[in-house]
Design a protein around this motif. Sequence first.
Motif, PDB file in Angstrom:
ATOM      1  N   TYR A 135      -8.231  -2.484   6.031  1.00 22.72           N
ATOM      2  CA  TYR A 135      -8.719  -2.192   4.735  1.00 22.72           C
ATOM      3  C   TYR A 135      -7.507  -1.602   4.135  1.00 22.72           C
ATOM      4  O   TYR A 135      -6.469  -2.543   3.011  1.00 22.72           O
ATOM      5  N   MET A 183      -5.653  -5.748   4.094  1.00 22.34           N
ATOM      6  CA  MET A 183      -6.157  -5.763   2.907  1.00 22.34           C
ATOM      7  C   MET A 183      -5.347  -5.677   1.251  1.00 22.34           C
ATOM      8  O   MET A 183      -5.691  -5.467   0.156  1.00 22.34           O
ATOM      9  N   ASP A 184      -4.704  -4.183   1.674  1.00 19.45           N
ATOM     10  CA  ASP A 184      -4.562  -3.178   1.164  1.00 19.45           C
ATOM     11  C   ASP A 184      -5.053  -2.725  -0.280  1.00 19.45           C
ATOM     12  O   ASP A 184      -5.693  -2.673  -1.524  1.00 19.45           O
ATOM     13  N   ARG A 185      -6.060  -2.289  -0.221  1.00 17.85           N
ATOM     14  CA  ARG A 185      -7.449  -1.917  -0.271  1.00 17.85           C
ATOM     15  C   ARG A 185      -7.530  -0.049   0.249  1.00 17.85           C
ATOM     16  O   ARG A 185      -9.002   0.010  -0.110  1.00 17.85           O
TER      17      ARG A 185
END
Length: 105
Positions: A10, A13-15
């Motif tokens: 995460y 993925m910059d989540r």
Amino acid sequence: MIDIECLRGYYAMDRVFITAHTVERFRQRGIRARDVRHAVHGGQIIEQYPDDYPYPSCLICGMTVEGRVIHVVMSDEGTMSRIITVYFPDVDKWNSDFTVRKERN
């Protein structure tokens, strides 16, 4: 069960989301966002909270950029994660490497 590699993914993925409230707690505790990322990337899950609402979460023990131990509570929301809180663990409540809670007397 939450997998640490999933949480690291995460981040990749910059989540990973951090609320304004959590940012304020960072500031009060002298913790920076890069310390949290560093702790997640090099740390380990030490407790799982599968029944947390609204999403399961876990407790990660890791290190700040400067090498201080911190604990990070993160959710796993299926496609993203949220930082719930971050703190410096209390030596009176944790074992010497801060990975196991001491029994309450």
